[in-house]
Motif scaffolding. Structure first.
Motif, PDB file in Angstrom:
ATOM      1  N   GLU A  95       0.851  -1.050  -0.016  1.00 36.18           N
ATOM      2  CA  GLU A  95       0.037  -0.024   0.159  1.00 36.18           C
ATOM      3  C   GLU A  95       0.870   1.148  -0.049  1.00 36.18           C
ATOM      4  O   GLU A  95       1.681   1.393   0.868  1.00 36.18           O
ATOM      5  N   ARG A  96       0.876   2.068  -1.209  1.00 39.15           N
ATOM      6  CA  ARG A  96       1.793   3.070  -1.187  1.00 39.15           C
ATOM      7  C   ARG A  96       1.244   4.657  -1.031  1.00 39.15           C
ATOM      8  O   ARG A  96       2.017   5.698  -1.564  1.00 39.15           O
ATOM      9  N   LEU A  97       0.148   4.653  -0.274  1.00 37.67           N
ATOM     10  CA  LEU A  97      -0.454   6.161  -0.176  1.00 37.67           C
ATOM     11  C   LEU A  97      -0.507   6.569   1.180  1.00 37.67           C
ATOM     12  O   LEU A  97      -0.803   7.854   1.445  1.00 37.67           O
ATOM     13  N   ALA A  98      -0.542   5.846   2.246  1.00 34.52           N
ATOM     14  CA  ALA A  98      -0.759   6.329   3.656  1.00 34.52           C
ATOM     15  C   ALA A  98       0.106   7.328   4.052  1.00 34.52           C
ATOM     16  O   ALA A  98       1.572   6.994   3.669  1.00 34.52           O
ATOM     17  N   SER A  99      -0.242   8.406   4.775  1.00 36.86           N
ATOM     18  CA  SER A  99       0.661   9.534   5.335  1.00 36.86           C
ATOM     19  C   SER A  99       0.581   9.517   6.742  1.00 36.86           C
ATOM     20  O   SER A  99       1.336  10.424   7.386  1.00 36.86           O
ATOM     21  N   ASN A 100      -0.250   8.751   7.454  1.00 38.98           N
ATOM     22  CA  ASN A 100      -0.200   8.660   9.082  1.00 38.98           C
ATOM     23  C   ASN A 100      -0.852   7.154   9.470  1.00 38.98           C
ATOM     24  O   ASN A 100      -1.091   6.468   8.321  1.00 38.98           O
ATOM     25  N   THR A 101      -0.635   7.097  10.590  1.00 43.28           N
ATOM     26  CA  THR A 101      -0.970   5.952  11.155  1.00 43.28           C
ATOM     27  C   THR A 101      -2.399   5.593  11.041  1.00 43.28           C
ATOM     28  O   THR A 101      -2.787   4.501  10.573  1.00 43.28           O
ATOM     29  N   SER A 102      -3.210   6.544  11.106  1.00 47.86           N
ATOM     30  CA  SER A 102      -4.448   6.313  10.954  1.00 47.86           C
ATOM     31  C   SER A 102      -5.064   5.855   9.322  1.00 47.86           C
ATOM     32  O   SER A 102      -5.670   4.797   9.048  1.00 47.86           O
ATOM     33  N   GLU A 103      -4.238   6.426   8.217  1.00 46.25           N
ATOM     34  CA  GLU A 103      -4.588   6.061   6.898  1.00 46.25           C
ATOM     35  C   GLU A 103      -3.653   4.558   6.817  1.00 46.25           C
ATOM     36  O   GLU A 103      -4.135   4.013   5.833  1.00 46.25           O
ATOM     37  N   ASN A 104      -2.687   4.354   7.532  1.00 45.43           N
ATOM     38  CA  ASN A 104      -2.210   2.954   7.400  1.00 45.43           C
ATOM     39  C   ASN A 104      -3.242   1.681   7.538  1.00 45.43           C
ATOM     40  O   ASN A 104      -3.260   0.994   6.967  1.00 45.43           O
ATOM     41  N   PHE A 105      -4.158   2.036   8.535  1.00 52.54           N
ATOM     42  CA  PHE A 105      -4.975   1.200   8.727  1.00 52.54           C
ATOM     43  C   PHE A 105      -6.296   1.307   7.867  1.00 52.54           C
ATOM     44  O   PHE A 105      -6.500   0.018   7.283  1.00 52.54           O
ATOM     45  N   TRP A 106      -6.636   2.516   7.465  1.00 52.04           N
ATOM     46  CA  TRP A 106      -7.643   2.678   6.578  1.00 52.04           C
ATOM     47  C   TRP A 106      -7.172   1.879   5.083  1.00 52.04           C
ATOM     48  O   TRP A 106      -8.110   1.320   4.633  1.00 52.04           O
ATOM     49  N   LEU A 107      -6.323   2.318   4.569  1.00 53.36           N
ATOM     50  CA  LEU A 107      -5.831   1.898   3.517  1.00 53.36           C
ATOM     51  C   LEU A 107      -5.557   0.705   3.311  1.00 53.36           C
ATOM     52  O   LEU A 107      -5.586  -0.200   2.415  1.00 53.36           O
ATOM     53  N   SER A 108      -4.852   0.168   4.534  1.00 54.56           N
ATOM     54  CA  SER A 108      -4.497  -1.365   4.727  1.00 54.56           C
ATOM     55  C   SER A 108      -5.771  -2.183   4.486  1.00 54.56           C
ATOM     56  O   SER A 108      -5.942  -3.364   3.773  1.00 54.56           O
ATOM     57  N   ALA A 109      -7.025  -1.618   5.249  1.00 51.09           N
ATOM     58  CA  ALA A 109      -8.289  -2.465   5.122  1.00 51.09           C
ATOM     59  C   ALA A 109      -8.795  -2.217   3.868  1.00 51.09           C
ATOM     60  O   ALA A 109      -9.200  -3.391   3.224  1.00 51.09           O
ATOM     61  N   GLU A 110      -8.608  -1.415   2.796  1.00 52.05           N
ATOM     62  CA  GLU A 110      -9.164  -1.217   1.795  1.00 52.05           C
ATOM     63  C   GLU A 110      -8.348  -2.070   0.700  1.00 52.05           C
ATOM     64  O   GLU A 110      -8.986  -2.869   0.109  1.00 52.05           O
ATOM     65  N   LEU A 111      -6.964  -2.162   0.923  1.00 51.44           N
ATOM     66  CA  LEU A 111      -6.303  -3.110   0.060  1.00 51.44           C
ATOM     67  C   LEU A 111      -6.663  -4.460   0.297  1.00 51.44           C
ATOM     68  O   LEU A 111      -6.879  -5.132  -0.534  1.00 51.44           O
ATOM     69  N   LEU A 112      -7.090  -4.798   1.498  1.00 50.04           N
ATOM     70  CA  LEU A 112      -7.161  -6.341   1.995  1.00 50.04           C
ATOM     71  C   LEU A 112      -8.564  -6.595   1.315  1.00 50.04           C
ATOM     72  O   LEU A 112      -8.896  -7.907   0.926  1.00 50.04           O
ATOM     73  N   ARG A 113      -9.608  -5.739   1.309  1.00 49.98           N
ATOM     74  CA  ARG A 113     -10.812  -5.922   0.744  1.00 49.98           C
ATOM     75  C   ARG A 113     -10.719  -6.201  -0.713  1.00 49.98           C
ATOM     76  O   ARG A 113     -11.493  -6.999  -1.264  1.00 49.98           O
ATOM     77  N   ASP A 114      -9.851  -5.390  -1.442  1.00 46.93           N
ATOM     78  CA  ASP A 114      -9.723  -5.528  -2.723  1.00 46.93           C
ATOM     79  C   ASP A 114      -9.043  -6.809  -3.100  1.00 46.93           C
ATOM     80  O   ASP A 114      -9.218  -7.488  -4.343  1.00 46.93           O
ATOM     81  N   LEU A 115      -8.319  -7.463  -2.270  1.00 48.72           N
ATOM     82  CA  LEU A 115      -7.770  -8.715  -2.466  1.00 48.72           C
ATOM     83  C   LEU A 115      -8.821 -10.036  -2.035  1.00 48.72           C
ATOM     84  O   LEU A 115      -8.265 -10.998  -2.101  1.00 48.72           O
ATOM     85  N   GLY A 116      -9.985  -9.456  -1.452  1.00 50.99           N
ATOM     86  CA  GLY A 116     -10.926 -10.622  -0.999  1.00 50.99           C
ATOM     87  C   GLY A 116     -10.809 -11.054   0.172  1.00 50.99           C
ATOM     88  O   GLY A 116     -11.030 -12.148   0.514  1.00 50.99           O
ATOM     89  N   GLU A 117      -9.878 -10.368   0.909  1.00 52.03           N
ATOM     90  CA  GLU A 117      -9.348 -11.140   2.313  1.00 52.03           C
ATOM     91  C   GLU A 117     -10.210 -10.270   3.358  1.00 52.03           C
ATOM     92  O   GLU A 117     -10.406  -9.186   3.440  1.00 52.03           O
ATOM     93  N   ASP A 118     -10.341 -11.262   4.407  1.00 53.99           N
ATOM     94  CA  ASP A 118     -11.046 -10.675   5.688  1.00 53.99           C
ATOM     95  C   ASP A 118     -10.386 -11.382   7.064  1.00 53.99           C
ATOM     96  O   ASP A 118     -10.857 -12.128   7.624  1.00 53.99           O
ATOM     97  N   PRO A 119      -9.054 -11.095   7.170  1.00 52.19           N
ATOM     98  CA  PRO A 119      -8.389 -11.423   8.100  1.00 52.19           C
ATOM     99  C   PRO A 119      -8.727 -11.214   9.579  1.00 52.19           C
ATOM    100  O   PRO A 119      -9.202  -9.835   9.522  1.00 52.19           O
ATOM    101  N   GLN A 120      -8.449 -11.692  10.551  1.00 54.45           N
ATOM    102  CA  GLN A 120      -9.183 -11.477  11.839  1.00 54.45           C
ATOM    103  C   GLN A 120      -7.995 -10.999  12.873  1.00 54.45           C
ATOM    104  O   GLN A 120      -8.247 -10.222  13.749  1.00 54.45           O
ATOM    105  N   ALA A 121      -6.704 -11.717  12.627  1.00 57.50           N
ATOM    106  CA  ALA A 121      -5.753 -11.387  13.308  1.00 57.50           C
ATOM    107  C   ALA A 121      -4.403 -10.867  12.821  1.00 57.50           C
ATOM    108  O   ALA A 121      -4.055 -11.233  11.750  1.00 57.50           O
ATOM    109  N   PHE A 122      -4.058  -9.639  13.357  1.00 57.78           N
ATOM    110  CA  PHE A 122      -2.847  -9.020  12.738  1.00 57.78           C
ATOM    111  C   PHE A 122      -1.861  -8.713  13.845  1.00 57.78           C
ATOM    112  O   PHE A 122      -1.929  -8.425  15.028  1.00 57.78           O
ATOM    113  N   LEU A 123      -0.694  -9.127  13.440  1.00 56.99           N
ATOM    114  CA  LEU A 123       0.597  -8.389  13.922  1.00 56.99           C
ATOM    115  C   LEU A 123       1.150  -7.231  13.391  1.00 56.99           C
ATOM    116  O   LEU A 123       1.672  -7.255  12.068  1.00 56.99           O
TER     117      LEU A 123
END
Length: 232
Positions: A95-123
């Motif tokens: 994910e190449r756009l996030a500029s802060n921690t809130s965007e890290n989470f938001w844009l990572s969620a968007e990317l995972l949705r695009d990949l058809g992924e719904d993971p529950q546990a993250f490190l």
């Protein structure tokens, strides 16, 4: 500016407070949040090869590309280290756009949705001093997910001896504590207990001593990131 011994003692106390040192558990995905410190890449590679997770998502835009990297984004700089460590490209999502921690989470969620992924546990792999604020952001952004934090295993003394300038490190520590308090008051993050007043005072001391590169208050961009975007 060279810090005084008293400044370093204060900074060491903030370092200890900001780190969580949570136990590592197996996860569906390892999330690596970008920035100027490639220690996150080394830690993520270690975790991957230890079998903690089979997939790695790297998030970070162009704001703080590590010094010495020819990459155009933080995420690409980290991905280069991960691939060089032996992680296959098909095991990575970037994910190449996030500029802060809130965007890290938001844009990572968007990317995972695009990949058809719904993971529950993250490190999540972060810089050592960003652990506490990142977990507080996760509570607000991903309240229904199991999110744990980790960072490079390094002492404060060894971190100071590394390539990042000492003035920058002290500025980051002061800024983290001040942001933690300001963001909690504004509702940007959800902390489990108020920031101890002695740590706030210590951070302000460092800021007033000139270690103020990151010691500002919450920005309208950060507020917008929270209010205008959905959670995972």
């Amino acid at each position: 500016m060279n810090p005084r011994p008293a400044d370093l003692e204060i900074a060491s106390t903030l370092w200890d407070y900001l780190r969580l040192e949570q136990p590592v558990k197996p996860a569906d995905w390892i999330l690596v949040f970008g920035g100027h410190d490639l220690g996150v890449a080394r830690r993520a590679a270690e975790l991957y090869h230890d079998g903690v997770a089979k997939r790695v998502l790297v998030s970070g835009g162009a704001l703080n590309v590590p010094d010495g990297s020819n990459a155009t984004t933080e995420a690409e700089a980290i991905a280069e280290v991960l691939i060089d460590s032996g992680i296959p490209e098909h095991g990575l999502a970037i994910e190449r756009l996030a500029s802060n921690t809130s965007e890290n989470f938001w844009l990572s969620a968007e990317l995972l949705r695009d990949l058809g992924e719904d993971p529950q546990a993250f490190l999540v792999v972060q810089k050592p001093y960003a652990e506490r604020r990142t977990l507080a952001t996760a509570r607000r952004r991903w309240p229904n997910k199991d999110v744990r934090l980790t960072s490079e295993h390094v002492s404060f003394a060894d971190y100071l001896a590394g390539p990042i300038p000492t003035q920058r490190i002290l500025s980051m520590l002061a800024g983290e504590v001040i942001r933690l308090e300001n963001y909690a008051h504004s509702g940007l993050i959800e902390i489990d207990e108020p920031v101890p007043i002695e740590h706030v005072q210590a951070a302000r001391h460092l800021r007033d001593a000139g270690f103020d590169r990151r010691a500002e208050t919450a920005t309208p961009v950060a507020v917008l990131s929270l209010n205008s975007r959905s959670s995972m």
